[in-house]
Write a protein that holds these residues in place. Sequence first.
Motif, PDB file in Angstrom:
ATOM      1  N   ARG A  30     -19.586 -13.707 -17.525  1.00  0.00           N
ATOM      2  CA  ARG A  30     -20.714 -13.079 -17.452  1.00  0.00           C
ATOM      3  C   ARG A  30     -21.521 -13.118 -18.849  1.00  0.00           C
ATOM      4  O   ARG A  30     -20.910 -13.134 -19.704  1.00  0.00           O
ATOM      5  N   ASN A  52     -24.257 -23.449  -4.749  1.00  0.00           N
ATOM      6  CA  ASN A  52     -24.906 -22.476  -3.934  1.00  0.00           C
ATOM      7  C   ASN A  52     -24.928 -23.176  -2.674  1.00  0.00           C
ATOM      8  O   ASN A  52     -25.843 -22.782  -1.671  1.00  0.00           O
ATOM      9  N   ASN A  65     -17.900 -14.623  -8.128  1.00  0.00           N
ATOM     10  CA  ASN A  65     -17.698 -13.348  -7.772  1.00  0.00           C
ATOM     11  C   ASN A  65     -16.339 -12.806  -6.850  1.00  0.00           C
ATOM     12  O   ASN A  65     -16.452 -12.289  -5.892  1.00  0.00           O
ATOM     13  N   LYS A  79     -25.620 -14.255   1.410  1.00  0.00           N
ATOM     14  CA  LYS A  79     -25.423 -13.346   0.381  1.00  0.00           C
ATOM     15  C   LYS A  79     -25.307 -13.998  -1.008  1.00  0.00           C
ATOM     16  O   LYS A  79     -26.022 -13.714  -2.071  1.00  0.00           O
ATOM     17  N   ARG A  82     -28.488 -15.328  -2.265  1.00  0.00           N
ATOM     18  CA  ARG A  82     -29.253 -14.106  -2.779  1.00  0.00           C
ATOM     19  C   ARG A  82     -28.823 -13.686  -4.175  1.00  0.00           C
ATOM     20  O   ARG A  82     -29.633 -13.537  -4.964  1.00  0.00           O
ATOM     21  N   GLU A  83     -27.385 -13.884  -4.388  1.00  0.00           N
ATOM     22  CA  GLU A  83     -26.953 -13.478  -5.850  1.00  0.00           C
ATOM     23  C   GLU A  83     -27.190 -14.744  -6.676  1.00  0.00           C
ATOM     24  O   GLU A  83     -26.839 -14.302  -7.980  1.00  0.00           O
ATOM     25  N   TYR A 110     -32.984 -10.846   1.380  1.00  0.00           N
ATOM     26  CA  TYR A 110     -32.894  -9.247   1.668  1.00  0.00           C
ATOM     27  C   TYR A 110     -33.546  -8.532   2.731  1.00  0.00           C
ATOM     28  O   TYR A 110     -33.376  -7.535   3.179  1.00  0.00           O
ATOM     29  N   GLN A 165     -35.170 -12.408  -6.814  1.00  0.00           N
ATOM     30  CA  GLN A 165     -33.996 -12.009  -6.285  1.00  0.00           C
ATOM     31  C   GLN A 165     -33.139 -11.058  -6.679  1.00  0.00           C
ATOM     32  O   GLN A 165     -32.046 -10.589  -6.097  1.00  0.00           O
ATOM     33  N   GLN A 166     -33.222 -10.702  -8.127  1.00  0.00           N
ATOM     34  CA  GLN A 166     -32.455  -9.998  -8.858  1.00  0.00           C
ATOM     35  C   GLN A 166     -30.777 -10.511  -8.867  1.00  0.00           C
ATOM     36  O   GLN A 166     -29.801  -9.807  -8.509  1.00  0.00           O
ATOM     37  N   PRO A 167     -30.659 -11.819  -9.283  1.00  0.00           N
ATOM     38  CA  PRO A 167     -29.494 -12.445  -9.246  1.00  0.00           C
ATOM     39  C   PRO A 167     -28.550 -12.313 -10.371  1.00  0.00           C
ATOM     40  O   PRO A 167     -29.115 -11.944 -11.290  1.00  0.00           O
ATOM     41  N   GLN A 168     -27.249 -12.523  -9.997  1.00  0.00           N
ATOM     42  CA  GLN A 168     -26.402 -12.362 -10.983  1.00  0.00           C
ATOM     43  C   GLN A 168     -26.142 -13.679 -11.930  1.00  0.00           C
ATOM     44  O   GLN A 168     -25.897 -13.551 -12.995  1.00  0.00           O
TER      45      GLN A 168
END
Length: 247
Positions: A30, A52, A65, A79, A82-83, A110, A165-168
């Motif tokens: 991370r 992806n 994850n 999902k 999205r991330e 979402y 997307q507020q991705p990680q």
Amino acid sequence: MAALLEIRNLKKVYNDGTTALQGVDFKVDRGEFVVVIGSSGAGKSTLLRCINRLVQPSEGSVMFNNMDATKASHSQVRKLRREVGMIFQGFNLIERVSVLTNVLHGRLGYMNQLMGTLGMFSKHDIEEAKKILHRLGLHQQIYKRADELSGGQQQRVGIARALSQQPQLILADEPIASLDPVTSETIMNHLHTICQEDGITCVVNLHQVEVAKKYATRIIGIHKGTVAFDGKPDELSDEVIQHIYQK
């Protein structure tokens, strides 16, 4: 703490017999800003697309994850996407619609399908999209059609869409390949700064070694579908660069 992303023995052979990846292994923690370098056809784009699930690997696993993306169900892939935000070399925008609507498309994962199809975005999503565009210096372009923008502006819209997307994790596939050096620097500055500020992990494919050295916390060199280098930018010697880029 487990790595956010772990690639294990990843292989990809296309239907025409082309071997793109021949057993790739690496982990991404991370907050890392990893740059993948290598010549055209080395397997860089295939690597990102396997992560992806735009491409189905032939063998190996992609742990994101703690979920194996290669075995993910339809809802798990949704999902995952999205991330994991994706930034494309060719921008991949819908040219006839506004900049704002393009950015809001990052929220589709979402929403339920009907709301998404009708473009019924919430007030909150619209306000957040505007904030992101402001951050990227595009506040005056919000209501313009995407095809009215320059290449550099379009790529900033691509970044904004991924951020909405507020991705990680953000994957960027040659995001500056079609841009001039000054515009390229602007794009890389935006991408790097926002990822650092927001704690978003990033994996970027680049051709340009000097650009990679400037921004990366770590560089991975791919040569003919295998990892030829994995280390810090200052460990990348001229000999290794030559090996990575030799045909």
